[in-house]
Design an enzyme around this catalytic site. Structure first.
Site, PDB file in Angstrom:
ATOM      1  N   HIS A 186     -15.011  42.752  -1.677  1.00 34.41           N
ATOM      2  CA  HIS A 186     -15.615  42.552  -0.359  1.00 34.41           C
ATOM      3  C   HIS A 186     -15.384  43.712   0.602  1.00 34.41           C
ATOM      4  O   HIS A 186     -16.105  43.857   1.573  1.00 34.41           O
ATOM      5  CB  HIS A 186     -15.198  41.202   0.248  1.00 34.41           C
ATOM      6  CG  HIS A 186     -13.799  41.153   0.767  1.00 34.41           C
ATOM      7  ND1 HIS A 186     -12.712  40.961  -0.017  1.00 34.41           N
ATOM      8  CD2 HIS A 186     -13.323  41.260   2.030  1.00 34.41           C
ATOM      9  CE1 HIS A 186     -11.621  40.944   0.719  1.00 34.41           C
ATOM     10  NE2 HIS A 186     -11.950  41.131   1.971  1.00 34.41           N
ATOM     11  N   ASP A 243      -3.351  43.183  -6.129  1.00 32.70           N
ATOM     12  CA  ASP A 243      -4.173  42.399  -5.198  1.00 32.70           C
ATOM     13  C   ASP A 243      -5.000  43.302  -4.284  1.00 32.70           C
ATOM     14  O   ASP A 243      -6.155  43.005  -3.995  1.00 32.70           O
ATOM     15  CB  ASP A 243      -3.240  41.507  -4.355  1.00 32.70           C
ATOM     16  CG  ASP A 243      -3.990  40.569  -3.420  1.00 32.70           C
ATOM     17  OD1 ASP A 243      -5.042  40.036  -3.837  1.00 32.70           O
ATOM     18  OD2 ASP A 243      -3.534  40.363  -2.280  1.00 32.70           O
ATOM     19  N   HIS A 248      -9.133  46.902  -3.791  1.00 30.23           N
ATOM     20  CA  HIS A 248      -9.825  47.326  -2.572  1.00 30.23           C
ATOM     21  C   HIS A 248      -9.591  48.792  -2.196  1.00 30.23           C
ATOM     22  O   HIS A 248     -10.526  49.522  -1.914  1.00 30.23           O
ATOM     23  CB  HIS A 248      -9.385  46.459  -1.392  1.00 30.23           C
ATOM     24  CG  HIS A 248      -9.605  44.990  -1.597  1.00 30.23           C
ATOM     25  ND1 HIS A 248     -10.776  44.475  -2.100  1.00 30.23           N
ATOM     26  CD2 HIS A 248      -8.813  43.917  -1.345  1.00 30.23           C
ATOM     27  CE1 HIS A 248     -10.694  43.151  -2.150  1.00 30.23           C
ATOM     28  NE2 HIS A 248      -9.506  42.783  -1.702  1.00 30.23           N
ATOM     29  N   LYS A 334       2.324  42.612   3.034  1.00 35.75           N
ATOM     30  CA  LYS A 334       2.299  41.345   3.771  1.00 35.75           C
ATOM     31  C   LYS A 334       3.460  41.300   4.761  1.00 35.75           C
ATOM     32  O   LYS A 334       4.486  41.964   4.573  1.00 35.75           O
ATOM     33  CB  LYS A 334       2.446  40.174   2.788  1.00 35.75           C
ATOM     34  CG  LYS A 334       1.353  40.104   1.725  1.00 35.75           C
ATOM     35  CD  LYS A 334       0.039  39.687   2.308  1.00 35.75           C
ATOM     36  CE  LYS A 334      -1.034  39.513   1.252  1.00 35.75           C
ATOM     37  NZ  LYS A 334      -2.370  39.366   1.815  1.00 35.75           N
TER      38      LYS A 334
HETATM   39  C1  BG6 Z   1      -8.035  39.673  -0.451  1.00 39.88           C
HETATM   40  C2  BG6 Z   1      -6.580  39.649  -0.835  1.00 39.88           C
HETATM   41  O1  BG6 Z   1      -8.804  40.149  -1.508  1.00 39.88           O
HETATM   42  O2  BG6 Z   1      -8.196  40.506   0.693  1.00 39.88           O
HETATM   43  C3  BG6 Z   1      -5.730  39.152   0.340  1.00 39.88           C
HETATM   44  O3  BG6 Z   1      -6.394  38.776  -1.950  1.00 39.88           O
HETATM   45  C4  BG6 Z   1      -6.010  39.994   1.573  1.00 39.88           C
HETATM   46  O4  BG6 Z   1      -4.351  39.209  -0.010  1.00 39.88           O
HETATM   47  C5  BG6 Z   1      -7.512  40.062   1.848  1.00 39.88           C
HETATM   48  O5  BG6 Z   1      -5.350  39.390   2.670  1.00 39.88           O
HETATM   49  C6  BG6 Z   1      -7.849  41.010   2.989  1.00 39.88           C
HETATM   50  O6  BG6 Z   1      -9.215  40.917   3.251  1.00 39.88           O
HETATM   51  P1  BG6 Z   1      -9.889  40.920   4.695  1.00 39.88           P
HETATM   52  O7  BG6 Z   1     -11.077  40.065   4.580  1.00 39.88           O
HETATM   53  O8  BG6 Z   1      -8.874  40.441   5.685  1.00 39.88           O
HETATM   54  O9  BG6 Z   1     -10.268  42.309   4.927  1.00 39.88           O
END
Ligand code: BG6
Length: 480
Positions: A186, A243, A248, A334
């Site tokens: 995402h 994760d 990402h 975190k």
């Molecule tokens: C997720 C992770 O893919 O992305 C989470 O599993 C993380 O640990 C999250 O908090 C962060 O995404 P966003 O939507 O806050 O940018």
């Protein structure tokens, strides 16, 4: 609650959308509210039906699902679930359970939904299910013929190492053609990440400087104040590196480091991102700091002797002619001091020191370009300017672009909304590729094999102090 916006964009063909994991956390927070926002924005197909699905053990009636959807849209969405668009949306919702060995109820619901629309309707299956359920769900879709006319959105994590990623890709390939598969990350749906392409390739201002001649370092920094929430069992097996970094941060790095593609089509764009991944040097455990917040081992689902990291900072290298010698620093974790999502591109100092040192001037004189990609996002250029007055002395100055104030702010789509729309349109540019994912696990292998021990850090800080040595001779650009 935001106002109704109707966005000027291509509209997808008529669709039946099946949401597996319909009562899970992701569906609750992002997908159901996101689908309704797409309806409000006029971006769902003219005719659509949405079928929520869970394993039989968690099945509910269609009425219960509709009322659940209303609650979660109200709680997590940006649009009030009322009015004509809501009535149409809620009437489109249906519920049908599916177990890996039994797709009968789902098949029936799908046939009815397609008959109500008429014609050869497209199917979008969104697998918002736990990692261990993905294999059997994909096989179930293949075995029951639900892979026809279907596009499938797969959620991360795509494996936990090279072997498991390969196994997952093999199962996907045995049941779907690669053109049907949309692996969602995402972060690639965030406006400010996509804007990196525009910033670099639509402007002459930055791209000529975007290389080792002018750039000293890059930092991709995603601290989170969030804890692991109620995800102890998942997190314990995953950790911050898998994760966030593999999923990402490396993808963001791909957009920052890529060469200009010949077009924005999926083929050329993903080829260029892939070349970056090919050029990434394997992660050296000596360039990694792993941390664990105090109290993590007392969380539910976590081993009392856990060595899972809730924080990771690392230095990686892109070994190609554009980036050789430029360190890329990545950090995420975190229970940290702030929630931020920031890319900092640090430029080299000017060759000559023409100006005397000013009283307020920072010791390091390189400019910085800071992309804040947390919605709504901003871009800030930091430079030095002459302080007003008779003396030639310098101080820090900045120029800022805020998405919030921009011409297109009303059209903003949340990352998931944007990507679900792209999948319905069949656009694959912003989805990750199987070979890219396998390459990232290959790059990660030395660290996964030989991880340094975790160092405890207090909640609300910026992680273990060893991270300062990692970025020498520079500094972490956050929190300044
Ligand atoms: C997720 C992770 O893919 O992305 C989470 O599993 C993380 O640990 C999250 O908090 C962060 O995404 P966003 O939507 O806050 O940018």
């Amino acid at each position: 609650m935001s106002n109704v916006t109707v966005v000027d964009s291509e509209r997808p063909d008529d669709h039946v959308i099946v949401l597996f994991g319909a009562t899970g956390d992701l569906a609750k927070r992002k997908i159901l509210p996101g689908l309704f926002h797409l309806a409000v924005a006029g971006l769902l197909p003219t005719n659509y039906r949405i079928i929520g699905s869970t394993p039989l053990a968690y099945a509910m009636s269609t009425d219960a699902f509709r009322s659940y959807a209303r609650d979660v849209v109200r709680q997590f969405g940006t649009n009030e679930p009322s009015g004509e668009t809501w009535e149409t949306f809620v009437r489109s919702l249906d519920f049908a359970p599916a177990d890996p060995g039994d797709a009968t109820a789902l098949r029936r619901a799908l046939d009815a939904a397609e008959a109500s629309i008429g014609g050869e309707v497209r199917r979008l299956m969104h697998l918002a299910v736990p990692p261990d359920a993905v294999f059997s769900m994909i096989e179930m879709l293949g075995a029951s013929g639900l892979n026809e006319r279907t596009r499938v959105i797969c959620e991360k994590p795509f494996g936990t190492d090279l072997d498991s990623a390969r196994r997952l890709n093999d199962v996907i390939k045995a049941n779907f053609d690669e053109t049907q598969v949309f692996r969602i990350d995402h972060f690639l749906g965030k406006e400010s990440i996509d804007n990196i392409l525009a910033l670099r390739f639509a402007n002459r201002l930055f791209e000529p400087l975007w290389n080792r001649e002018h750039i000293a370092f890059v930092q991709i920094d995603v601290p989170e104040t969030l804890s692991i929430e109620n995800r102890g069992a998942f997190y314990e097996e995953t950790g911050a590196f898998r994760d966030m970094v593999v999923s990402h941060l490396f993808q963001v790095l791909g957009f920052i480091a890529m060469e200009q593609p010949n077009s924005l089509e999926a083929g050329p764009l993903r080829d260029e991102v892939h070349k970056v991944f090919e050029s990434l040097a394997p992660v050296d455990p000596a360039n990694v700091v792993r941390g664990q917040y105090e109290g993590y081992v007392d969380e539910d689902g976590v081993s009392r002797h856990s060595q899972t990291e809730t924080f990771v900072a690392l230095r990686v290298a892109v070994e190609n002619t554009r980036w050789k010698g430029v360190p890329f620093y990545l950090r995420t974790g975190k229970c940290l001091a702030q929630s931020r999502q920031v890319i900092t591109v640090g430029f080299n100092e000017p060759v000559m020191r023409l100006f005397p040192a000013g009283d307020h001037e920072p010791s390091w004189r390189g400019n910085r370009l800071v992309v804040d990609f947390a919605d709504p996002g901003s871009i800030r250029a930091h430079f030095l300017a002459k302080e007003p007055g008779p003396r030639m002395s310098l101080d820090s100055a900045e120029m800022t672009f805020h998405y919030r104030d921009s011409f297109c702010a009303a059209n903003n789509l949340e990352a998931y909304e944007h990507l679900i729309l792209e999948a319905m349109l069949g656009h694959r540019s912003l989805f990750t590729r199987s070979d890219g994912i396998e390459r990232l696990w290959e790059v990660a292998a030395p660290l996964l094999k030989d991880p340094p021990p975790v160092v405890r850090y207090a909640k609300g800080t910026w992680g273990p102090s060893a991270i300062d040595r990692l970025v020498e001779p520079y500094e972490w650009c956050l929190p300044q």
